[in-house]
Scaffold this motif. Structure first.
Motif, PDB file in Angstrom:
ATOM      1  N   PRO A   1       0.828  -1.215   0.000  1.00  0.00           N
ATOM      2  CA  PRO A   1       0.000   0.000   0.000  1.00  0.00           C
ATOM      3  C   PRO A   1       0.860   1.262   0.000  1.00  0.00           C
ATOM      4  CG  PRO A   1      -0.807  -1.571   1.610  1.00  0.00           C
ATOM      5  CD  PRO A   1       0.519  -2.100   1.149  1.00  0.00           C
ATOM      6  N   ARG A   2       0.355   2.261  -0.637  1.00  0.00           N
ATOM      7  CA  ARG A   2       1.063   3.540  -0.702  1.00  0.00           C
ATOM      8  C   ARG A   2       0.916   4.284   0.611  1.00  0.00           C
ATOM      9  NH1 ARG A   2      -0.248   8.298  -5.160  1.00  0.00           N
ATOM     10  NH2 ARG A   2       1.153   9.903  -4.285  1.00  0.00           N
ATOM     11  N   THR A   3       2.023   4.838   1.063  1.00  0.00           N
ATOM     12  CA  THR A   3       2.019   5.557   2.348  1.00  0.00           C
ATOM     13  C   THR A   3       2.072   7.066   2.181  1.00  0.00           C
ATOM     14  OG1 THR A   3       4.440   5.311   2.450  1.00  0.00           O
ATOM     15  CG2 THR A   3       3.090   3.632   3.558  1.00  0.00           C
ATOM     16  N   GLY A   4       2.566   7.564   1.036  1.00  0.00           N
ATOM     17  CA  GLY A   4       2.698   9.004   0.827  1.00  0.00           C
ATOM     18  C   GLY A   4       1.369   9.648   0.525  1.00  0.00           C
ATOM     19  N   ASN A   5       1.338  10.991   0.633  1.00  0.00           N
ATOM     20  CA  ASN A   5       0.137  11.755   0.336  1.00  0.00           C
ATOM     21  C   ASN A   5       0.005  11.985  -1.162  1.00  0.00           C
ATOM     22  OD1 ASN A   5      -0.475  12.002   3.069  1.00  0.00           O
ATOM     23  ND2 ASN A   5       0.847  13.831   3.275  1.00  0.00           N
ATOM     24  N   LYS A   6      -1.211  12.240  -1.608  1.00  0.00           N
ATOM     25  CA  LYS A   6      -1.455  12.527  -3.013  1.00  0.00           C
ATOM     26  C   LYS A   6      -0.871  13.877  -3.377  1.00  0.00           C
ATOM     27  CE  LYS A   6      -5.696   9.832  -3.546  1.00  0.00           C
ATOM     28  NZ  LYS A   6      -7.124   9.868  -3.967  1.00  0.00           N
ATOM     29  N   THR A   7      -0.265  13.947  -4.543  1.00  0.00           N
ATOM     30  CA  THR A   7       0.318  15.200  -5.022  1.00  0.00           C
ATOM     31  C   THR A   7      -0.630  15.967  -5.932  1.00  0.00           C
ATOM     32  OG1 THR A   7       1.333  14.023  -6.883  1.00  0.00           O
ATOM     33  CG2 THR A   7       2.651  14.254  -4.880  1.00  0.00           C
ATOM     34  N   SER A   8      -1.719  15.314  -6.379  1.00  0.00           N
ATOM     35  CA  SER A   8      -2.657  15.965  -7.286  1.00  0.00           C
ATOM     36  C   SER A   8      -4.031  15.342  -7.083  1.00  0.00           C
ATOM     37  CB  SER A   8      -2.198  15.812  -8.741  1.00  0.00           C
ATOM     38  OG  SER A   8      -3.191  16.291  -9.622  1.00  0.00           O
ATOM     39  N   SER A   9      -5.052  16.092  -7.435  1.00  0.00           N
ATOM     40  CA  SER A   9      -6.404  15.568  -7.314  1.00  0.00           C
ATOM     41  C   SER A   9      -6.682  14.453  -8.327  1.00  0.00           C
ATOM     42  CB  SER A   9      -7.419  16.708  -7.504  1.00  0.00           C
ATOM     43  OG  SER A   9      -7.246  17.294  -8.782  1.00  0.00           O
ATOM     44  N   ARG A  10      -5.879  14.394  -9.383  1.00  0.00           N
ATOM     45  CA  ARG A  10      -6.029  13.354 -10.389  1.00  0.00           C
ATOM     46  C   ARG A  10      -5.162  12.134 -10.084  1.00  0.00           C
ATOM     47  NH1 ARG A  10      -8.563  15.543 -14.930  1.00  0.00           N
ATOM     48  NH2 ARG A  10      -7.920  13.707 -16.138  1.00  0.00           N
ATOM     49  N   ASP A  11      -4.401  12.157  -9.022  1.00  0.00           N
ATOM     50  CA  ASP A  11      -3.549  11.031  -8.648  1.00  0.00           C
ATOM     51  C   ASP A  11      -4.424   9.921  -8.066  1.00  0.00           C
ATOM     52  OD1 ASP A  11      -1.565   9.331  -7.954  1.00  0.00           O
ATOM     53  OD2 ASP A  11      -0.486  10.711  -6.632  1.00  0.00           O
ATOM     54  N   ASN A  12      -4.340   8.722  -8.660  1.00  0.00           N
ATOM     55  CA  ASN A  12      -5.216   7.619  -8.285  1.00  0.00           C
ATOM     56  C   ASN A  12      -4.445   6.384  -7.829  1.00  0.00           C
ATOM     57  OD1 ASN A  12      -7.879   6.716  -7.964  1.00  0.00           O
ATOM     58  ND2 ASN A  12      -7.768   5.547  -9.888  1.00  0.00           N
ATOM     59  N   THR A  13      -3.181   6.530  -7.497  1.00  0.00           N
ATOM     60  CA  THR A  13      -2.327   5.399  -7.136  1.00  0.00           C
ATOM     61  C   THR A  13      -2.546   5.020  -5.676  1.00  0.00           C
ATOM     62  OG1 THR A  13      -0.665   6.134  -8.731  1.00  0.00           O
ATOM     63  CG2 THR A  13       0.042   4.553  -7.047  1.00  0.00           C
ATOM     64  N   ILE A  14      -2.778   3.699  -5.421  1.00  0.00           N
ATOM     65  CA  ILE A  14      -2.948   3.224  -4.045  1.00  0.00           C
ATOM     66  C   ILE A  14      -1.911   2.151  -3.682  1.00  0.00           C
ATOM     67  CG2 ILE A  14      -5.405   3.769  -3.994  1.00  0.00           C
ATOM     68  CD1 ILE A  14      -5.971   0.814  -4.528  1.00  0.00           C
ATOM     69  N   TYR A  15      -1.238   1.556  -4.678  1.00  0.00           N
ATOM     70  CA  TYR A  15      -0.196   0.558  -4.414  1.00  0.00           C
ATOM     71  C   TYR A  15       1.082   0.968  -5.128  1.00  0.00           C
ATOM     72  CZ  TYR A  15      -3.636  -2.706  -2.518  1.00  0.00           C
ATOM     73  OH  TYR A  15      -4.609  -3.293  -1.733  1.00  0.00           O
ATOM     74  N   VAL A  16       2.209   0.600  -4.518  1.00  0.00           N
ATOM     75  CA  VAL A  16       3.526   0.858  -5.103  1.00  0.00           C
ATOM     76  C   VAL A  16       4.335  -0.430  -5.067  1.00  0.00           C
ATOM     77  CG1 VAL A  16       3.564   3.315  -4.496  1.00  0.00           C
ATOM     78  CG2 VAL A  16       4.455   1.628  -2.876  1.00  0.00           C
ATOM     79  N   GLN A  17       5.426  -0.449  -5.820  1.00  0.00           N
ATOM     80  CA  GLN A  17       6.277  -1.633  -5.924  1.00  0.00           C
ATOM     81  C   GLN A  17       7.114  -1.816  -4.661  1.00  0.00           C
ATOM     82  OE1 GLN A  17       8.747  -1.555  -9.431  1.00  0.00           O
ATOM     83  NE2 GLN A  17      10.280  -2.906  -8.491  1.00  0.00           N
ATOM     84  N   LYS A  18       7.254  -3.076  -4.227  1.00  0.00           N
ATOM     85  CA  LYS A  18       8.089  -3.380  -3.073  1.00  0.00           C
ATOM     86  C   LYS A  18       9.566  -3.337  -3.437  1.00  0.00           C
ATOM     87  CE  LYS A  18       4.959  -6.416  -0.477  1.00  0.00           C
ATOM     88  NZ  LYS A  18       4.796  -7.787   0.089  1.00  0.00           N
ATOM     89  N   MET A  19      10.406  -3.106  -2.433  1.00  0.00           N
ATOM     90  CA  MET A  19      11.839  -3.192  -2.634  1.00  0.00           C
ATOM     91  C   MET A  19      12.247  -4.663  -2.741  1.00  0.00           C
ATOM     92  SD  MET A  19      12.628   0.006  -2.651  1.00  0.00           S
ATOM     93  CE  MET A  19      14.406   0.014  -2.466  1.00  0.00           C
TER      94      MET A  19
END
Length: 509
Positions: free
Chosen positions: A160-178
């Motif tokens: 799961p994504r932990t950072g805040n949204k940078t734009s109102s159009r940003d729709n990302t909820i998951y990111v790649q693991k290390m």
């Protein structure tokens, strides 16, 4: 000099004269057998006269040379068993295969040799005994391999994504693991096994493809549709994308979704290559290749110009508008993508009737609909219809050429223990170390019966004519009127015997 003359005779338009001259020159050859023979000396391109006849599609010369190479074993009635010499024909021990030369040439006449004896029988024997089973097994193995790769992509390591949204159009909820977080659970270890299989498969693809590129040449290897040129490009690009994804995973670089998505599309599109093993589907792959690399490539230049012009106009029109009310043209890349969708009629013209739309949008969209939808799409359909009509007339011929190319490919890739040499060794019949193909030829008895009747008719007419001449010589002093009556009697007799003979021929037919 004699070998040069033989190569020139193969290219002569007067084929019957060339065959007679060819035999005449070989009659003076001292080394008719062995490596010193004129027929076995290649030209600068590595082609002997026999291979040159196949590449040029000279069927008359090819049949003439094959008649000199065959040996009749026995005959019984209409059946005749013949041994055909497979020297220079069989691709088992040839660096420059005769069959591969035929299917790789651009001349359509050369593919007609695939229907001639003994090439037709040799290809049928190889394909039915070894080619088709191995090709079907390879297709099944590749599909299972792609299923494994797809499952590894579907269950790739995400968090799961932990950072805040940078734009109102940003729709990302998951990111790649290390990398350290990607292989910790039992499910991760199962996925690791599938990823190792995927990487090993990509390495094997490159190991098998690169030697053929160096041997044949990139232009010829990728440019021939019958040899599967576009599919070779697809599978090599797929293997490279797999290796790029592996490097990005090991270095914990974000953005592995780009090469991974490309690899999924290319890998599954390559499944169409295995359709050439089936007569129902094989010609359609040729149609798709010709449409994509012929009609569609030319059409894309026109389409790119139209999309670029109208997308720029749409972006300029909505540049001063609020993107929240009509977001299809909020930036230039999105304008290009939206215009592309409009061009293919995937979506309707975007409009928000709660707000006032610019007047120029209606004008530009009207012109775009007329040019793109009504004119250019119908032009593309007409071009593809013409290509389909042309390829449909060569359907069976193209499929046989695909079978030959696939057979030669499998014969080169598989170990010798899995693909034994086809034919019969000449030592069994006292013909040396050459290999021969045994073919049973059947002659039509009705054809010979008709020939005998025809010869009988000619003999009867000849006898009647001779009798008429004898009468004329005996009755030389008879009046001219009697001579005419004798001639008319001779012709009536000939006509009666010929009529009787043709009646017998009709009843037999």
């Amino acid at each position: 000099i004699g070998n040069t003359v033989l190569h020139i005779l193969v290219l002569q338009p007067n084929k019957m004269f060339a065959c007679h001259m060819y035999s005449l020159i070989l009659s003076y050859d001292r080394n008719k057998e062995g490596p010193g023979s004129l027929e076995l000396i290649p030209n600068n391109e590595g082609l002997t006269p026999f291979k040159l006849a196949g590449v040029e599609g000279n069927t008359v010369m090819f049949q003439h040379l094959m008649q000199k190479r065959k040996h009749n074993l026995w005959s019984f009635g209409p059946l005749t068993t013949v041994l055909y010499d497979l020297t220079e024909i069989d691709s088992w021990a040839e660096d420059q295969s005769f069959l591969e030369l035929i299917v790789s040439t651009k001349k359509r006449e050369a593919r007609q040799i695939l229907d001639l004896t003994p090439v037709k029988e040799l290809v049928s024997l190889k394909w039915n005994m070894y080619g088709r089973p191995y090709f079907c097994f390879l297709a099944l193995f590749y599909i299972l391999y792609m299923v494994c790769f797809t499952m590894c992509c579907v269950y790739r390591p995400l968090k799961p994504r932990t950072g805040n949204k940078t734009s109102s159009r940003d729709n990302t909820i998951y990111v790649q693991k290390m990398l350290q977080e990607s292989y910790m659970t039992y499910e991760d270890e199962l996925r690791l096994v599938g990823e190792l299989i995927t990487v090993i498969g990509a390495a094997v693809i490159l190991i098998l493809e690169i030697p053929d590129i160096l041997r044949v040449g990139a232009a010829k290897y990728f440019g021939q549709t019958i040899l599967g040129g576009p599919f070779h490009i697809i599978v090599i690009t797929y293997a490279c994308m797999i290796l790029v994804t592996m490097v990005m995973r090991l270095t914990s670089t974000t953005g592995e979704v780009v090469p991974m998505s490309f690899a999924l599309v290319l890998g599954w599109c390559n499944v169409m290559y295995f359709a050439r093993g089936f007569q129902m589907l094989g010609p359609f792959t040729i149609m798709i290749q010709k449409m994509i690399f012929g009609d569609l490539m030319r059409f894309c230049w026109l389409m790119a110009v139209v999309i670029l012009g109208f997308a720029s106009a749409f972006y300029i029109i909505f540049q001063t508008e609020n993107p929240e009310n009509l977001g299809q043209f909020y930036n230039y890349p999105m304008s290009l993508f939206t215009t592309f969708e409009l061009f293919l009629t995937i979506i309707d013209g975007p409009a928000n009737y709660d707000v006032d739309l610019p007047f120029m949008y209606s004008v530009v969209y009207f012109a775009f609909a007329i040019i793109a939808t009504l004119l250019m799409l119908n032009l593309l359909i007409a071009m593809m219809g013409d290509t389909h009509w042309r390829v449909a007339h060569e359907r069976d011929e193209l499929w046989r050429a695909q079978v030959v190319a696939t057979t030669v490919m499998l014969e080169r890739k598989l170990p010798r223990c899995l693909w034994p040499r086809s034919g019969i060794c000449g030592r069994e019949y006292g013909l040396g170390d050459r290999w021969y193909l045994r073919v049973e030829e059947r002659t039509d008895p009705n054809k010979h019966r008709m020939m005998r009747y025809t010869e009988a008719f000619k003999a009867q007419d000849r006898d009647n004519y001779d009798k008429g001449l004898e009468k004329l010589e005996i009755n030389r002093d008879i009046l001219y009127k009697k001579e005419l009556s004798a001639l008319s009697l001779s012709r009536s007799t000939s006509r009666t015997s010929s009529h009787r003979g043709w009646e017998i021929l009709r009843r037999n037919t």
